[in-house]
Design a protein around this motif. Structure first.
Motif, short mmCIF file in Angstrom:
data_model
loop_
_atom_site.label_atom_id
_atom_site.label_comp_id
_atom_site.label_asym_id
_atom_site.label_seq_id
_atom_site.Cartn_x
_atom_site.Cartn_y
_atom_site.Cartn_z
N ASP A 37 0.81 -1.31 0.10
CA ASP A 37 0.01 -0.26 0.02
C ASP A 37 0.78 1.32 -0.15
O ASP A 37 0.46 2.13 0.93
CB ASP A 37 -0.88 -0.07 1.22
N GLY A 38 1.79 1.47 -0.80
CA GLY A 38 2.46 2.68 -1.06
C GLY A 38 4.04 2.43 -0.99
O GLY A 38 4.59 1.47 -0.64
N PRO A 39 4.65 3.70 -1.14
CA PRO A 39 6.11 3.50 -1.22
C PRO A 39 6.75 3.33 0.28
O PRO A 39 6.04 3.42 1.45
CB PRO A 39 6.46 5.08 -1.69
N CYS A 40 8.08 3.29 0.32
CA CYS A 40 8.83 3.21 1.49
C CYS A 40 8.83 4.52 2.28
O CYS A 40 8.64 5.48 1.74
CB CYS A 40 10.01 2.51 1.61
N ASN A 41 9.12 4.57 3.46
CA ASN A 41 9.35 5.64 4.27
C ASN A 41 10.54 6.17 3.80
O ASN A 41 11.65 5.89 3.40
CB ASN A 41 9.87 5.34 5.77
N TYR A 42 10.44 7.69 3.55
CA TYR A 42 11.50 8.30 2.77
C TYR A 42 12.68 8.57 3.73
O TYR A 42 14.03 9.18 3.18
CB TYR A 42 11.02 9.75 2.21
N THR A 43 12.75 8.54 4.91
CA THR A 43 13.98 8.70 5.70
C THR A 43 14.69 7.36 5.97
O THR A 43 15.86 7.27 5.86
CB THR A 43 13.56 9.37 7.01
N THR A 44 13.94 6.36 6.21
CA THR A 44 14.40 5.15 6.76
C THR A 44 14.45 4.00 5.81
O THR A 44 15.19 2.80 5.84
CB THR A 44 13.70 4.56 8.07
N GLY A 45 13.48 4.15 4.82
CA GLY A 45 13.57 2.90 3.93
C GLY A 45 12.72 1.75 4.19
O GLY A 45 12.26 1.00 3.34
N ASP A 46 11.94 1.86 5.38
CA ASP A 46 11.02 0.90 5.92
C ASP A 46 9.56 0.99 5.25
O ASP A 46 9.35 2.02 4.82
CB ASP A 46 10.95 1.03 7.58
N CYS A 47 8.91 -0.19 5.19
CA CYS A 47 7.64 -0.22 4.86
C CYS A 47 6.75 -0.20 5.77
O CYS A 47 6.53 -1.09 6.62
CB CYS A 47 7.42 -1.49 4.08
N ASP A 48 6.59 1.05 6.11
CA ASP A 48 5.57 1.36 7.32
C ASP A 48 4.30 0.68 7.41
O ASP A 48 3.71 0.39 8.33
CB ASP A 48 5.40 3.05 7.54
N LYS A 49 3.68 0.28 6.27
CA LYS A 49 2.42 -0.33 6.15
C LYS A 49 2.63 -1.80 5.97
O LYS A 49 1.67 -2.63 5.63
CB LYS A 49 1.43 0.19 5.07
N GLY A 50 3.62 -2.39 6.11
CA GLY A 50 3.90 -3.84 6.01
C GLY A 50 4.55 -4.09 4.72
O GLY A 50 4.57 -3.38 3.68
N CYS A 51 4.55 -5.35 4.45
CA CYS A 51 5.15 -5.98 3.08
C CYS A 51 3.71 -6.76 2.39
O CYS A 51 3.01 -6.95 2.76
CB CYS A 51 6.17 -7.08 3.42
N SER A 52 4.13 -6.56 1.14
CA SER A 52 3.36 -7.23 0.15
C SER A 52 3.39 -8.91 0.34
O SER A 52 4.49 -9.22 0.93
CB SER A 52 3.91 -7.22 -1.37
N ASP A 53 2.45 -9.63 -0.12
CA ASP A 53 2.49 -11.08 0.23
C ASP A 53 3.95 -11.72 -0.34
O ASP A 53 4.11 -11.23 -1.34
CB ASP A 53 1.35 -11.79 -0.40
N GLY A 54 4.31 -12.44 0.50
CA GLY A 54 5.72 -13.27 -0.02
C GLY A 54 6.83 -12.48 0.22
O GLY A 54 7.96 -13.19 0.16
N TRP A 55 6.73 -11.33 1.22
CA TRP A 55 8.04 -10.60 1.44
C TRP A 55 7.92 -10.21 3.00
O TRP A 55 6.80 -10.05 3.59
CB TRP A 55 8.23 -9.35 0.64
N THR A 56 9.25 -10.21 3.62
CA THR A 56 9.30 -9.96 4.97
C THR A 56 10.57 -8.89 4.97
O THR A 56 11.30 -8.77 4.07
CB THR A 56 9.33 -11.22 5.79
N GLY A 57 10.66 -8.40 6.41
CA GLY A 57 11.89 -7.54 6.92
C GLY A 57 11.43 -6.11 6.92
O GLY A 57 10.42 -5.85 6.23
N ASP A 58 12.14 -5.38 7.55
CA ASP A 58 11.82 -3.94 7.75
C ASP A 58 11.82 -3.11 6.42
O ASP A 58 10.64 -2.38 6.11
CB ASP A 58 12.98 -3.09 8.29
N HIS A 59 12.61 -3.57 5.18
CA HIS A 59 12.56 -3.09 4.17
C HIS A 59 11.75 -4.00 2.84
O HIS A 59 11.77 -3.74 1.79
CB HIS A 59 14.05 -2.98 3.47
N CYS A 60 11.21 -5.15 3.60
CA CYS A 60 10.46 -6.08 2.68
C CYS A 60 11.40 -6.64 1.55
O CYS A 60 11.27 -6.54 0.54
CB CYS A 60 9.11 -5.14 2.05
N ASP A 61 12.69 -6.81 1.92
CA ASP A 61 13.64 -7.43 0.89
C ASP A 61 13.95 -8.96 1.07
O ASP A 61 15.11 -9.43 0.29
CB ASP A 61 14.83 -6.44 1.13
#
Length: 64
Positions: A37-61
């Motif tokens: 549901d949107g881009p990553c956080n512009y300062t941290t790169g974290d995915c603030d709203k979580g990851c798409s299905d099949g991905w995990t980690g702060d950056h969903c990487d």
């Protein structure tokens, strides 16, 4: 690891929001394309709203 100068610049100087899809010092790092549901956080790169299905980690990487 960033130098003290880079950290100070990152924390106190880079107040401009990055273009969607980029983050960090001078918006020079590209986000993963797996944030939910949107881009990553512009300062941290974290995915603030979580990851798409099949991905995990702060950056969903990390796929699973």
């Amino acid at each position: 690891m960033p130098t003290l100068y880079q950290w100070v610049q990152y924390e106190f100087v880079n107040f401009t929001e990055c273009e969607d899809g980029f983050y960090g010092l001078e918006c020079s790092t590209e986000c993963t394309r797996h944030c939910k549901d949107g881009p990553c956080n512009y300062t941290t790169g974290d995915c603030d709203k979580g990851c798409s299905d099949g991905w995990t980690g702060d950056h969903c990487d990390t796929g699973f």
